[in-house]
Motif scaffolding. Structure first.
Motif, PDB file in Angstrom:
ATOM      1  N   SER A 418       0.859  -1.311  -0.025  1.00  0.00           N
ATOM      2  CA  SER A 418       0.037  -0.054  -0.053  1.00  0.00           C
ATOM      3  C   SER A 418       0.904   1.327   0.147  1.00  0.00           C
ATOM      4  O   SER A 418       0.434   2.446  -0.144  1.00  0.00           O
ATOM      5  CB  SER A 418      -0.976   0.157   1.387  1.00  0.00           C
ATOM      6  N   ARG A 419       2.013   1.223  -0.012  1.00  0.00           N
ATOM      7  CA  ARG A 419       3.049   2.187   0.262  1.00  0.00           C
ATOM      8  C   ARG A 419       3.205   3.010  -1.331  1.00  0.00           C
ATOM      9  O   ARG A 419       3.474   2.310  -2.244  1.00  0.00           O
ATOM     10  CB  ARG A 419       4.454   1.884   0.798  1.00  0.00           C
ATOM     11  N   VAL A 420       2.705   4.153  -1.437  1.00  0.00           N
ATOM     12  CA  VAL A 420       2.567   4.800  -2.517  1.00  0.00           C
ATOM     13  C   VAL A 420       3.723   5.806  -2.750  1.00  0.00           C
ATOM     14  O   VAL A 420       4.240   6.274  -3.863  1.00  0.00           O
ATOM     15  CB  VAL A 420       1.222   5.703  -2.654  1.00  0.00           C
ATOM     16  N   ALA A 421       4.506   6.323  -1.641  1.00  0.00           N
ATOM     17  CA  ALA A 421       5.672   7.048  -1.744  1.00  0.00           C
ATOM     18  C   ALA A 421       6.463   6.960  -0.955  1.00  0.00           C
ATOM     19  O   ALA A 421       5.992   6.585   0.378  1.00  0.00           O
ATOM     20  CB  ALA A 421       5.162   8.437  -2.108  1.00  0.00           C
ATOM     21  N   ILE A 422       7.915   7.002  -0.806  1.00  0.00           N
ATOM     22  CA  ILE A 422       8.870   6.836   0.019  1.00  0.00           C
ATOM     23  C   ILE A 422       9.968   8.074   0.279  1.00  0.00           C
ATOM     24  O   ILE A 422      10.498   8.517  -0.973  1.00  0.00           O
ATOM     25  CB  ILE A 422       9.641   5.462  -0.257  1.00  0.00           C
ATOM     26  N   TYR A 423       9.823   8.566   1.158  1.00  0.00           N
ATOM     27  CA  TYR A 423      10.490  10.024   1.326  1.00  0.00           C
ATOM     28  C   TYR A 423      11.862   9.618   2.141  1.00  0.00           C
ATOM     29  O   TYR A 423      12.476  10.670   2.677  1.00  0.00           O
ATOM     30  CB  TYR A 423       9.729  11.049   1.848  1.00  0.00           C
ATOM     31  N   GLU A 424      12.246   8.525   2.200  1.00  0.00           N
ATOM     32  CA  GLU A 424      13.275   8.057   3.213  1.00  0.00           C
ATOM     33  C   GLU A 424      14.657   7.586   2.136  1.00  0.00           C
ATOM     34  O   GLU A 424      14.233   6.840   1.310  1.00  0.00           O
ATOM     35  CB  GLU A 424      12.967   7.067   4.293  1.00  0.00           C
ATOM     36  N   SER A 425      15.866   7.952   2.527  1.00  0.00           N
ATOM     37  CA  SER A 425      16.815   7.318   1.744  1.00  0.00           C
ATOM     38  C   SER A 425      17.030   5.972   2.059  1.00  0.00           C
ATOM     39  O   SER A 425      16.743   5.562   3.488  1.00  0.00           O
ATOM     40  CB  SER A 425      18.088   8.053   1.857  1.00  0.00           C
ATOM     41  N   LEU A 426      17.626   5.266   1.366  1.00  0.00           N
ATOM     42  CA  LEU A 426      18.048   3.764   1.783  1.00  0.00           C
ATOM     43  C   LEU A 426      19.652   3.425   1.834  1.00  0.00           C
ATOM     44  O   LEU A 426      20.459   3.699   0.899  1.00  0.00           O
ATOM     45  CB  LEU A 426      17.466   3.098   0.499  1.00  0.00           C
TER      46      LEU A 426
END
Length: 463
Positions: A418-426
């Protein structure tokens, strides 16, 4: 309405009702004295089908079935047979026909009630409590001679009942008897505050004006074990326009129940201009920590002391106050121990953990969550997801590889899907760890995990 029309036509004009389909005819095994006893709305076409098998082997059960037939003629015939050879228990079906829509059938039942209800044993009354309540709620029966006779007889019986007999009846039936008594001479009133059901004790406040409540009754209501009863007493007094005494309000403001304290605080301030915060601050022990109702930042040290050394209610109140007034100071507590101890502690702490702790701090709580409840791992993952999505993925993949149960698996898969956007660096170390675990998940061979692996592989490439 359609059912009643068919019943009326069948009973008064002899109209032929449409033949039922096979789906409308229940199996004979569905009918028994026990299954019919508390079934008041059932109608059936089954009489003619049952007659062949029950006519000789069990004519009584056949008449029970016939008494709820769609045909008024059949109901009348079966009711006459039950009355002619009545056995203990048959009163259940006879009383039920008191609400019949066919006048001839209702009259038969009513005549029987007028002649025989008073001679029924007490065990029969106890067995038919729900049926009597059902009949008492029928608007069309309120002035019916049969129902009036039932009420008259029940009132007469209560005069000779022992407390053990009366309180052995069902709560709703006792409520019904109390109401009948109030319509008469109120002879059951002395028993009402001894009723174990709080809603029955409340009848005293709903049936009488506040001015009609005796001083002894007020004292007993004020000491009632039910918060609901005591709250209703206070509100009834306010609604009656009676201003509470200052001492009464102070007692209310010092009640262990917060909803009572809030009432005491409000009315002491609005009527007498007194601030309960000063009253609490002057107290010692548990009453001192009622300052938590005000959740002032300057009292954070007191809240910490209350959490560390107070009773369970004090700990909970102080924790809630600290979470509101100075949440950063929760870090001074043994959070792992608090999470393991109590569901209510967790409900206060868990929403704040992503803001209070580092990723390592959250990870360190995993064993505490797992000890806390059967669903502790799921709670831990929810906190971890809010703190760091990629750390959540890394931990979740480890669990997926271990073939978790369905609920735990869904708590991992759903947030990923369900995650549509990730604003966290990997970070690179985490990328390597997740990549290796995706390969292991694929090698694991579970078809349901292949989609998750594909989605994560794509997400990592675009991260």
């Amino acid at each position: 309405m359609f059912r009643r029309l068919k019943e009326f036509l069948a009973g008064t004009h002899g109209a032929t009702s449409p033949e039922p389909s096979n789906e409308d005819i229940p199996a004979t095994e569905e009918f028994s004295f026990e299954s019919l006893w508390d079934d008041y709305e059932r109608r059936t076409w089954h009489y003619d089908n049952a007659k062949a098998t029950l006519g000789k082997s069990n004519p009584r059960l056949l008449n029970w079935i016939g008494s709820i037939d769609y045909s008024g003629y059949t109901r009348e015939k079966s009711l006459r047979a039950l009355i002619a050879s009545a056995e203990p228990g048959d009163e259940n079906r006879i009383l039920l026909r008191l609400q019949d829509w066919v006048p001839q059938v209702q009259r038969l039942a009513g005549d029987w009630v007028l002649a025989h209800f008073r001679s029924l044993p007490f065990d029969s009354i106890r067995s038919n409590q729900r049926l009597i309540l059902y009949l008492s709620r029928k608007d069309r029966l309120q002035n019916d001679p049969g129902l009036l006779e039932i009420k008259r007889d029940l009132l007469a019986r209560t005069r000779g009942m022992t407390p053990a007999q009366f309180f052995g009846l069902e709560a709703m039936f006792r409520r019904f008897l109390f109401s009948l008594s109030f319509e008469d001479d109120g002879h059951l009133r002395p028993w009402i505050l001894g009723d174990p059901e709080p809603f029955n004790r409340l009848l005293l406040l709903s049936e009488f004006q506040f001015s009609e409540i005796t001083p002894d009754e007020k004292l007993r209501l004020q000491a009632d074990k039910s918060v609901f009863v005591r709250r209703r007493l206070f509100q009834t007094q306010i609604d009656a326009g009676i201003t509470p005494e200052r001492d009464e309000l102070i007692s209310l403001a010092l009640d262990p129940n917060r909803s009572f304290r809030e009432r005491g605080q409000f009315y002491l301030k609005s009527i007498y201009g007194e601030d309960c915060y000063a009253i609490y601050h002057a107290k010692e022990g548990e009453e001192f920590y009622f300052i938590g109702d005000y959740a002032r930042p300057e009292d954070a040290e007191h809240f910490l002391a209350g959490i560390r050394s107070g009773s369970r209610p004090t700990q909970q109140a102080c924790m809630r106050a600290l979470a509101s007034a100075a949440p950063d100071r929760l870090n001074e507590l043994d959070i792992a121990s608090l999470i393991s101890q109590n569901r209510r502690f967790r409900s206060i702490l868990v929403p704040l953990l992503p803001q209070l702790l580092s990723i390592d701090g959250v990870l360190a709580l995993r064993s505490a969550f797992e000890r806390s409840s059967p669903f502790g791992t799921v709670s831990f993952l929810r906190v971890l997801e809010k703190k760091s999505f990629w750390t959540f993925v890394d931990e979740g993949l480890s669990l997926l590889i271990s073939e978790p149960e369905t609920a735990l698996r869904q708590s991992i898969v759903r947030p990923i899907q369900s995650r549509v956007a990730i604003y966290e660096s990997l970070p690179s170390p985490l990328r390597d760890s997740i990549t290796k675990k995706i390969i292991r998940l694929r090698d694991h061979g579970q078809k349901q995990d292949q989609g998750v692996a594909d989605l994560l592989e794509f997400t990592i490439r675009t991260a």
